[in-house]
Design a protein around this motif. Structure first.
Motif, PDB file in Angstrom:
ATOM      1  N   UNK A 160       0.853  -1.191   0.000  1.00 28.25           N
ATOM      2  CA  UNK A 160       0.000   0.000   0.000  1.00 28.25           C
ATOM      3  C   UNK A 160       0.885   1.236   0.000  1.00 28.25           C
ATOM      4  N   UNK A 161       0.470   2.248  -0.753  1.00 28.70           N
ATOM      5  CA  UNK A 161       1.213   3.502  -0.825  1.00 28.70           C
ATOM      6  C   UNK A 161       1.240   4.171   0.544  1.00 28.70           C
ATOM      7  N   UNK A 162       2.435   4.571   0.982  1.00 31.90           N
ATOM      8  CA  UNK A 162       2.563   5.257   2.264  1.00 31.90           C
ATOM      9  C   UNK A 162       3.150   6.654   2.124  1.00 31.90           C
ATOM     10  N   UNK A 163       3.821   6.933   0.990  1.00 32.56           N
ATOM     11  CA  UNK A 163       4.454   8.236   0.835  1.00 32.56           C
ATOM     12  C   UNK A 163       4.737   8.523  -0.634  1.00 32.56           C
ATOM     13  N   UNK A 164       4.519   9.766  -1.027  1.00 33.76           N
ATOM     14  CA  UNK A 164       4.860  10.187  -2.382  1.00 33.76           C
ATOM     15  C   UNK A 164       5.950  11.231  -2.317  1.00 33.76           C
ATOM     16  N   UNK A 165       6.822  11.214  -3.299  1.00 36.97           N
ATOM     17  CA  UNK A 165       7.887  12.212  -3.380  1.00 36.97           C
ATOM     18  C   UNK A 165       7.734  13.033  -4.630  1.00 36.97           C
ATOM     19  N   UNK A 166       6.508  13.402  -4.932  1.00 29.05           N
ATOM     20  CA  UNK A 166       6.249  14.137  -6.171  1.00 29.05           C
ATOM     21  C   UNK A 166       6.718  15.562  -6.053  1.00 29.05           C
TER      22      UNK A 166
END
Length: 189
Positions: free
Chosen positions: A183-189
């Protein structure tokens, strides 16, 4: 004479089989070097860069599990030719970080060999070719039939599934697949 010929023939057959096994792993290693270069150029230019001129695919992401030192470049598509060189992104599944399930598949004896060492709770980092980075947490793993992978393509969450053949130590292919869900926990966009 026949007594001497039999051991020589057996030794030659053994050498050929050993060489074939070494060739497969050497090809996988060299492909990852060329894929790394193409992926780095894609990051720098923003363009799809083929790893070699006759390639029918291109790098779309990098998967990393830093706890175990694993890294692999993901190719677009899962044709037999693409999977010979690296993990593939299954068409019609989400890209990493997007709503839905991003599904990557690879062979258990080369590019996804590291899946046997991924533990629940491990962080899986995905860097897309556009430079966007996403961190997923491994939530659970399933062993499923290949015709019933247990992946919900209509999910509204942002998930990752890494799939390979099962069992890890089998010598021939079978009907079962190992699917690691994250599951996605963090984005670095």
């Amino acid at each position: 004479m026949p007594r001497l010929l039999s051991p020589l023939v057996l030794a030659l057959i053994g050498l050929i089989l050993f060489g074939d096994g070494v060739y497969i792993h050497a090809k996988a290693w060299l492909a990852q070097v060329l894929l790394e270069r193409a992926f780095d150029r894609s990051l720098a230019t923003g363009e799809m860069i083929k790893p070699w001129s006759w390639a029918d695919t291109w790098p779309v992401a990098r998967i990393e599990v830093k706890r175990i030192g694993a890294s692999a470049i993901v190719l677009e598509g899962v044709s037999g030719q693409a999977l010979a060189f690296g993990p593939g992104h299954i068409p019609q599944t989400a890209d990493a970080g997007e709503r839905g399930v991003a599904v990557y598949a690879a062979h258990r004896d080369t590019h996804f060999r590291f899946l046997r060492n991924v533990a629940i709770g491990d962080v899986i980092e995905i860097t897309r070719r556009d430079g966007k980075q996403y961190r997923y947490r491994a939530d659970h793993a399933d062993v499923v039939r290949s015709d019933a992978p247990g992946i919900d393509p209509s999910t509204q969450s942002r998930e990752l599934a890494l799939a390979t053949c099962w069992p890890f130590d089998a010598v021939t292919s079978g009907p079962e697949r190992y699917v690691l869900h994250a599951t996605l926990i963090e984005t670095g966009e």
